[in-house]
Scaffold this motif. Structure first.
Motif, mmCIF file in Angstrom:
data_model
loop_
_atom_site.group_PDB
_atom_site.id
_atom_site.type_symbol
_atom_site.label_atom_id
_atom_site.label_comp_id
_atom_site.label_asym_id
_atom_site.label_seq_id
_atom_site.Cartn_x
_atom_site.Cartn_y
_atom_site.Cartn_z
ATOM 1 N N VAL A 1 3.257 7.066 -10.928
ATOM 2 C CA VAL A 1 3.886 5.924 -11.589
ATOM 3 C C VAL A 1 5.379 5.806 -11.306
ATOM 4 O O VAL A 1 6.006 4.833 -11.705
ATOM 5 N N ALA A 2 5.948 6.782 -10.609
ATOM 6 C CA ALA A 2 7.410 6.821 -10.442
ATOM 7 C C ALA A 2 7.979 5.520 -9.886
ATOM 8 O O ALA A 2 9.035 5.054 -10.320
ATOM 9 N N ALA A 3 7.302 4.921 -8.905
ATOM 10 C CA ALA A 3 7.806 3.697 -8.279
ATOM 11 C C ALA A 3 6.938 2.486 -8.604
ATOM 12 O O ALA A 3 7.012 1.471 -7.920
ATOM 13 N N TYR A 4 6.141 2.589 -9.673
ATOM 14 C CA TYR A 4 5.234 1.494 -10.036
ATOM 15 C C TYR A 4 5.892 0.644 -11.110
ATOM 16 O O TYR A 4 5.939 1.017 -12.286
ATOM 17 N N GLN A 5 6.402 -0.511 -10.720
ATOM 18 C CA GLN A 5 7.199 -1.342 -11.615
ATOM 19 C C GLN A 5 6.490 -1.734 -12.906
ATOM 20 O O GLN A 5 7.099 -1.664 -13.989
ATOM 21 N N PRO A 6 5.200 -2.148 -12.874
ATOM 22 C CA PRO A 6 4.549 -2.532 -14.138
ATOM 23 C C PRO A 6 4.518 -1.407 -15.167
ATOM 24 O O PRO A 6 4.606 -1.671 -16.371
ATOM 25 N N PHE B 1 0.814 -1.212 0.000
ATOM 26 C CA PHE B 1 0.000 0.000 0.000
ATOM 27 C C PHE B 1 0.853 1.271 0.000
ATOM 28 O O PHE B 1 0.331 2.381 0.161
ATOM 29 N N VAL B 2 2.156 1.106 -0.169
ATOM 30 C CA VAL B 2 3.099 2.222 -0.305
ATOM 31 C C VAL B 2 2.991 3.200 0.868
ATOM 32 O O VAL B 2 2.829 4.412 0.688
ATOM 33 N N VAL B 3 3.050 2.654 2.090
ATOM 34 C CA VAL B 3 3.139 3.483 3.292
ATOM 35 C C VAL B 3 4.229 2.879 4.174
ATOM 36 O O VAL B 3 4.687 1.754 3.947
ATOM 37 N N SER B 4 4.639 3.610 5.203
ATOM 38 C CA SER B 4 5.680 3.097 6.083
ATOM 39 C C SER B 4 5.112 1.987 6.975
ATOM 40 O O SER B 4 3.931 2.016 7.328
ATOM 41 N N PRO B 5 5.942 1.022 7.359
ATOM 42 C CA PRO B 5 5.474 -0.047 8.249
ATOM 43 C C PRO B 5 4.934 0.499 9.572
ATOM 44 O O PRO B 5 3.958 -0.028 10.122
#
Length: 416
Positions: free
Chosen positions: A360-365, A147-151
Motif C-alpha cells: 500500500v506504500a504507493a497506493y493513493q486510494p 501495473f507498477v513496473v518500469s516502462p
C-alpha cells in the motif's frame, strides 16, 4: 495547406488505432508488422495531408497505406510462398469488400485480437497489458505506470508476447465454448482495465475519457458474441453504472466531487436503467461472479437517486463477497472505506491495518481512505500526514485540490 491536418491524423490514430491494427493483424497474423505498417502510414499522413488535404475517409486512407506497407515488408522478408499468397489473397478480398461498399467500411476485428492476446501460449501476466496496447493503442509507459513496473520492462514483455503470437501461429478467433471460460476472464479484466484508465481521465482529458467509450463498445460487442455469459453482462452493467455518473464527478467550477456528495439529478437515469436491467438478466443465470458483484455495488450507490440515502449495510455484504471472490488491493481498500461508514471509523482503520505495508506504500486510494477515516475518528494529526501522502501520490489536479481542502480542514481542527 490545411492547418489541422496533423490534428486530424492524431485524432484518427487515437480513435481507430486498435481497429486498424486488429484488421491488419487478423489477416497477416503478425501484430508487430501490423503496428509498424500502421505507424508508417500515420507518418505518411502527417507528411502528405498538409500538402494535399485531408482525405474524405481518413481511416480508409490509413488502412490502404498500412496494407501497402505491410505487403512491401512481407516481400522483403523470407517467408514461405503459401503464407505470402494467403496474406495477399486476404487483403485483396478485404479491399474488394471495401470498394464494393463504397464507403470503405471494414469489419472490426478487435474481439478476435483480444482473444489472441489471451491464448494459453502467452504468459498470463502480460494478457491485460498486451490487450491494452494492441487493441486500444495505449502507450507502454502508461501501462507500466498502471501495473507498477518500469516502462523498459513492460516494453520488453509486450514485444516478446507479440512475437509469440506470430511465431506460434496463434489464431485470431473467439475460442469455442470448452476453451472459453479461462480466457474470457482475462478479456473481461482487460476491457475493465481500459475503462479504468479512461475513467481516471478526470481533468478534462477527452483522449483518456475516449478509452472509456471504447471499453464500453468492446463490452457491448463481447456480449453480442456471447449473449449467455452473465459476467459479460456484469461487466457492461458495471461500466454503464460508472459512466452514468460521469458528468457529476466535477462541479461547474471543475472541482472533484466524491460519489456520496454528487448531485444525483445529474446522473443519467436511462443509462442506470440499462445497467440495472443487465444486472437482473445476469442474475437469472445463477452464476454470480466478481463483475456482477461490482455492478451490484454500483447499483446500490445508484439507488440513492431514488431513496436519498446509501444502504451501507448492503455495501458491506457485497464487498465481503467481492473480497472473497477477488481479493484485489482496490477491493480491500474500498471494503475498509465502507466499513468505516457502516460500522465505525475504527473498524475501517482496523481493516486497513491488515494490509501489507509494502503493497500500500504507493497506493493513493489507501492513503486517501486512511486520511478520511482518521479524520472521522478524531485523529487529525495522523489524518494530516495521510492527506499529505495521498495528495502527493495523486496524478489528478482536481483530486489534489480536493484533498488539499480536506487537509486544510484537518489542520483547522487541530488548531481549534
Amino acid at each position: 495547406m490545411p492547418p489541422d491536418a496533423g490534428r486530424v491524423a492524431e485524432k484518427v490514430a487515437r480513435q481507430s488505432y486498435g481497429k486498424l491494427v486488429a484488421f491488419l493483424a487478423a489477416r497477416s497474423r503478425d501484430v508487430p508488422a501490423a503496428e509498424d505498417a500502421l505507424s508508417e502510414a500515420l507518418a505518411s499522413a502527417l507528411r502528405v495531408w498538409p500538402e494535399r488535404g485531408v482525405p474524405g475517409n481518413p481511416e480508409a486512407w490509413l488502412l490502404v497505406a498500412a496494407r501497402r506497407n505491410l505487403m512491401q515488408a512481407a516481400r522483403h522478408r523470407t517467408v514461405e510462398t503459401n503464407a505470402q499468397t494467403t496474406i495477399t489473397v486476404a487483403f485483396e478480398e478485404a479491399e474488394e469488400r471495401m470498394n464494393a461498399a463504397g464507403n470503405a467500411v471494414f469489419p472490426d476485428e478487435r474481439l478476435k485480437l483480444l482473444f489472441a492476446c489471451t491464448h494459453p501460449a502467452i504468459d498470463s501476466s502480460v494478457h491485460t497489458p498486451l490487450m491494452l496496447q494492441t487493441v486500444l493503442g495505449i502507450e507502454a509507459r502508461t501501462i507500466a505506470r498502471a501495473f507498477v513496473v518500469s516502462p523498459e520492462a513492460m516494453s520488453q514483455r509486450l514485444v516478446r508476447a507479440k512475437v509469440k503470437i506470430r511465431d506460434a501461429g496463434i489464431p485470431f478467433a473467439v475460442p469455442p465454448r470448452p476453451a472459453l471460460s479461462g480466457r474470457l476472464a482475462a478479456v473481461l479484466s482487460a476491457i475493465y482495465a481500459a475503462y479504468g484508465l479512461g475513467w481516471d481521465g478526470l481533468d478534462g482529458d477527452e483522449e483518456r475519457h475516449s478509452l472509456a467509450g471504447e471499453a464500453i463498445w468492446l463490452g457491448r460487442a463481447l456480449l453480442t458474441v456471447l449473449p449467455d455469459e452473465p459476467e459479460a453482462m456484469g461487466l457492461l452493467s458495471l461500466m454503464l453504472h460508472c459512466e452514468a455518473r460521469h458528468n457529476a464527478r466535477r462541479s461547474g467550477e471543475g472541482r472533484y466531487v466524491p460519489l456520496d456528495e454528487q448531485d444525483t439529478a445529474i446522473w443519467d437515469a436511462m443509462t442506470i436503467a440499462e445497467a440495472d436491467a443487465l444486472l437482473r438478466k445476469a442474475g437469472g443465470f445463477d452464476r454470480f461472479g466478481p463483475f456482477q458483484c461490482q455492478a451490484a455495488i454500483q447499483s446500490v450507490h445508484a439507488a440513492r437517486r431514488l431513496s436519498g440515502a446509501t444502504d451501507w449495510q448492503a455495501l458491506t455484504t457485497l464487498y465481503a463477497a467481492l473480497v472473497t471472490m477477488k481479493p484485489t488491493l482496490g477491493a480491500r481498500v474500498a471494503q475498509a472505506a465502507v466499513l468505516g461508514r457502516s460500522s465505525s471509523a475504527a473498524a475501517g482503520l482496523e481493516q486497513l491495518d491488515r494490509l501489507d505495508s509494502g503493497e500500500v506504500a504507493a497506493y493513493q486510494p489507501y492513503w486517501a481512505v486512511r486520511a478520511f477515516l482518521l479524520a472521522r475518528a478524531g485523529d487529525n494529526a495522523a489524518a494530516i500526514e495521510a492527506y499529505v501522502t495521498a495528495t502527493g501520490l495523486s496524478d489528478s489536479p482536481a483530486v489534489r485540490d480536493f484533498l488539499t481542502d480536506r487537509l486544510k480542514e484537518a489542520r483547522q481542527a487541530t488548531s481549534d
